[in-house]
Design an enzyme around this catalytic site. Structure first.
Site, mmCIF file in Angstrom:
data_model
loop_
_atom_site.group_PDB
_atom_site.id
_atom_site.type_symbol
_atom_site.label_atom_id
_atom_site.label_comp_id
_atom_site.label_asym_id
_atom_site.label_seq_id
_atom_site.Cartn_x
_atom_site.Cartn_y
_atom_site.Cartn_z
ATOM 1 N N LYS A 185 0.841 -1.203 0.000
ATOM 2 C CA LYS A 185 0.000 0.000 0.000
ATOM 3 C C LYS A 185 0.875 1.252 0.000
ATOM 4 O O LYS A 185 0.613 2.217 -0.722
ATOM 5 C CB LYS A 185 -0.920 0.029 1.232
ATOM 6 N N GLU A 219 11.280 9.133 1.997
ATOM 7 C CA GLU A 219 12.697 8.910 1.754
ATOM 8 C C GLU A 219 13.039 7.430 1.784
ATOM 9 O O GLU A 219 13.651 6.909 0.880
ATOM 10 C CB GLU A 219 13.514 9.643 2.829
ATOM 11 N N ARG A 267 8.692 1.635 9.698
ATOM 12 C CA ARG A 267 9.158 2.993 9.924
ATOM 13 C C ARG A 267 9.217 3.699 8.576
ATOM 14 O O ARG A 267 9.827 3.197 7.640
ATOM 15 C CB ARG A 267 10.535 2.951 10.582
ATOM 16 N N HIS A 321 3.455 8.138 15.819
ATOM 17 C CA HIS A 321 3.204 6.695 15.833
ATOM 18 C C HIS A 321 1.740 6.396 15.543
ATOM 19 O O HIS A 321 0.857 7.002 16.144
ATOM 20 C CB HIS A 321 3.532 6.091 17.205
ATOM 21 N N GLU A 360 2.384 -1.403 13.847
ATOM 22 C CA GLU A 360 2.766 -0.067 14.314
ATOM 23 C C GLU A 360 3.534 0.630 13.198
ATOM 24 O O GLU A 360 4.457 0.065 12.627
ATOM 25 C CB GLU A 360 3.665 -0.167 15.553
ATOM 26 N N HIS A 418 19.091 5.763 20.430
ATOM 27 C CA HIS A 418 18.920 4.329 20.642
ATOM 28 C C HIS A 418 20.283 3.673 20.878
ATOM 29 O O HIS A 418 20.449 2.861 21.788
ATOM 30 C CB HIS A 418 18.233 3.712 19.432
HETATM 31 P P1 GTP Z 1 6.837 0.047 24.035
HETATM 32 O O1 GTP Z 1 7.984 1.031 24.203
HETATM 33 O O2 GTP Z 1 6.997 -0.725 22.778
HETATM 34 O O3 GTP Z 1 6.578 -0.771 25.242
HETATM 35 O O4 GTP Z 1 5.463 0.838 23.796
HETATM 36 P P2 GTP Z 1 4.966 2.262 24.260
HETATM 37 O O5 GTP Z 1 3.593 2.105 24.719
HETATM 38 O O6 GTP Z 1 5.953 2.938 25.131
HETATM 39 O O7 GTP Z 1 4.861 2.974 22.844
HETATM 40 P P3 GTP Z 1 5.600 4.209 22.221
HETATM 41 O O8 GTP Z 1 4.718 4.610 21.096
HETATM 42 O O9 GTP Z 1 5.969 5.235 23.228
HETATM 43 O O10 GTP Z 1 6.948 3.600 21.656
HETATM 44 C C1 GTP Z 1 6.960 2.632 20.669
HETATM 45 C C2 GTP Z 1 8.293 2.565 19.939
HETATM 46 O O11 GTP Z 1 8.759 3.884 19.576
HETATM 47 C C3 GTP Z 1 9.448 2.013 20.728
HETATM 48 O O12 GTP Z 1 9.455 0.622 20.703
HETATM 49 C C4 GTP Z 1 10.652 2.614 19.993
HETATM 50 O O13 GTP Z 1 10.892 1.950 18.759
HETATM 51 C C5 GTP Z 1 10.155 3.994 19.662
HETATM 52 N N1 GTP Z 1 10.495 4.927 20.748
HETATM 53 C C6 GTP Z 1 9.657 5.391 21.705
HETATM 54 N N2 GTP Z 1 10.281 6.224 22.537
HETATM 55 C C7 GTP Z 1 11.566 6.306 22.117
HETATM 56 C C8 GTP Z 1 12.720 7.025 22.574
HETATM 57 O O14 GTP Z 1 12.701 7.761 23.554
HETATM 58 N N3 GTP Z 1 13.870 6.855 21.862
HETATM 59 C C9 GTP Z 1 13.946 6.074 20.754
HETATM 60 N N4 GTP Z 1 15.116 5.989 20.123
HETATM 61 N N5 GTP Z 1 12.879 5.376 20.305
HETATM 62 C C10 GTP Z 1 11.710 5.481 20.966
#
Ligand code: GTP
Ligand code: MG
Length: 230
Positions: free
Chosen positions: A47, A65, A104, A147, A166, A182
């Site tokens: 899609k 990108e 992503r 997200h 996601e 990260h």
């Molecule tokens: P989980 O982190 O997967 O338990 O879920 P959540 O409910 O905290 O969801 P959220 O949408 O906050 O984050 C989901 C994903 O976003 C993570 O698994 C990371 O891939 C990314 N992410 C969220 N916060 C950060 C951050 O502070 N730094 C980085 N590098 N990635 C992040």
């Protein structure tokens, strides 16, 4: 090429789990799930490819990108279930783990992210279940991205099954920051020294400024080329 590898890995992890925790029912169903998520992710990828191509044909370039997809490692799924305190079952996995299929999408400009989200929201073949806008509302550490939790119809012999995924949408600058953060820290279990945390945040603000500057430059260049009759 998914399956054998993934499935075998999965079986091993489940065996390990079984050894350590004693195993509940539904092992068969649990083992089939990763294959479903892989198929759903392929559908989603298609899609997005269509959108990208359409954009390219219409505007001469696509604001997307690059795209990265991944299926969550079985081990991480099990760990997340445990961390969140859910009993291991395929129902709980489907209901509570939203990022088994993950995509992503990295765009050039912030504006394009919102254009893409608006489009995804009106499609009938994608259900947007949740939007977390860390662009408008960055996380305390400076993290920015948008997200989406979506669900995608997978048409199977048994009928249509909506599978969750996601989608993380970011600009190049946000992706640079998030990747660096990260590497440096994410899920590091100790607390960062305050000055390090503050400098990381500052770097996130710098990334944000870079995005805004590029957007201004684009606007200016577009106006110039419009003025020149292009
Ligand atoms: P989980 O982190 O997967 O338990 O879920 P959540 O409910 O905290 O969801 P959220 O949408 O906050 O984050 C989901 C994903 O976003 C993570 O698994 C990371 O891939 C990314 N992410 C969220 N916060 C950060 C951050 O502070 N730094 C980085 N590098 N990635 C992040
Ligand atoms: Mg998180």
């Amino acid at each position: 090429h998914l399956t054998l590898n993934k499935l075998q890995l999965h079986v091993q992890d489940l065996r390990q789990w079984e050894k350590e925790n004693g195993f509940p029912r539904q092992i068969d169903e649990l083992m089939q799930l990763p294959a479903l998520y892989r198929l759903a992710l392929n559908e989603l990828q298609n899609k997005i490819d269509v959108i990208k191509t359409e954009w390219q044909i219409r505007d001469g370039f696509s604001p997307i990108e690059h795209i990265k997809s991944r299926i969550k490692e079985p081990k991480s799924i099990l760990q997340k279930m445990e961390r969140k305190g859910y009993e291991l079952s395929s129902e709980n996995m489907e209901q509570y783990i939203h990022d088994i299929a993950g995509m992503r999408i990295v765009c050039a400009f912030v504006k394009d992210i919102y254009r893409l989200v608006d489009h995804l929201c009106i499609r009938e073949d994608i259900r947007v279940l949740e939007i977390k806008d860390y662009i408008a509302h960055p996380k305390p550490n400076g993290y920015q991205s948008l997200h989406l939790i979506v669900s995608i119809p997978l048409i199977l012999l048994e009928g249509t099954r909506w599978v969750k995924a996601e989608i993380q949408l970011r600009t190049l600058a946000m992706d640079f920051w998030a990747s660096m953060e990260h590497i440096l820290y994410y899920k590091f279990d100790k607390k960062l020294p305050p000055h390090v945390a503050e400098e990381l945040k500052e770097a996130a603000r710098a990334a944000d400024e870079l995005d805004q500057k590029m957007l201004r430059l684009r606007t200016e260049i577009l106006e110039l080329s419009d003025g020149a009759g292009n």
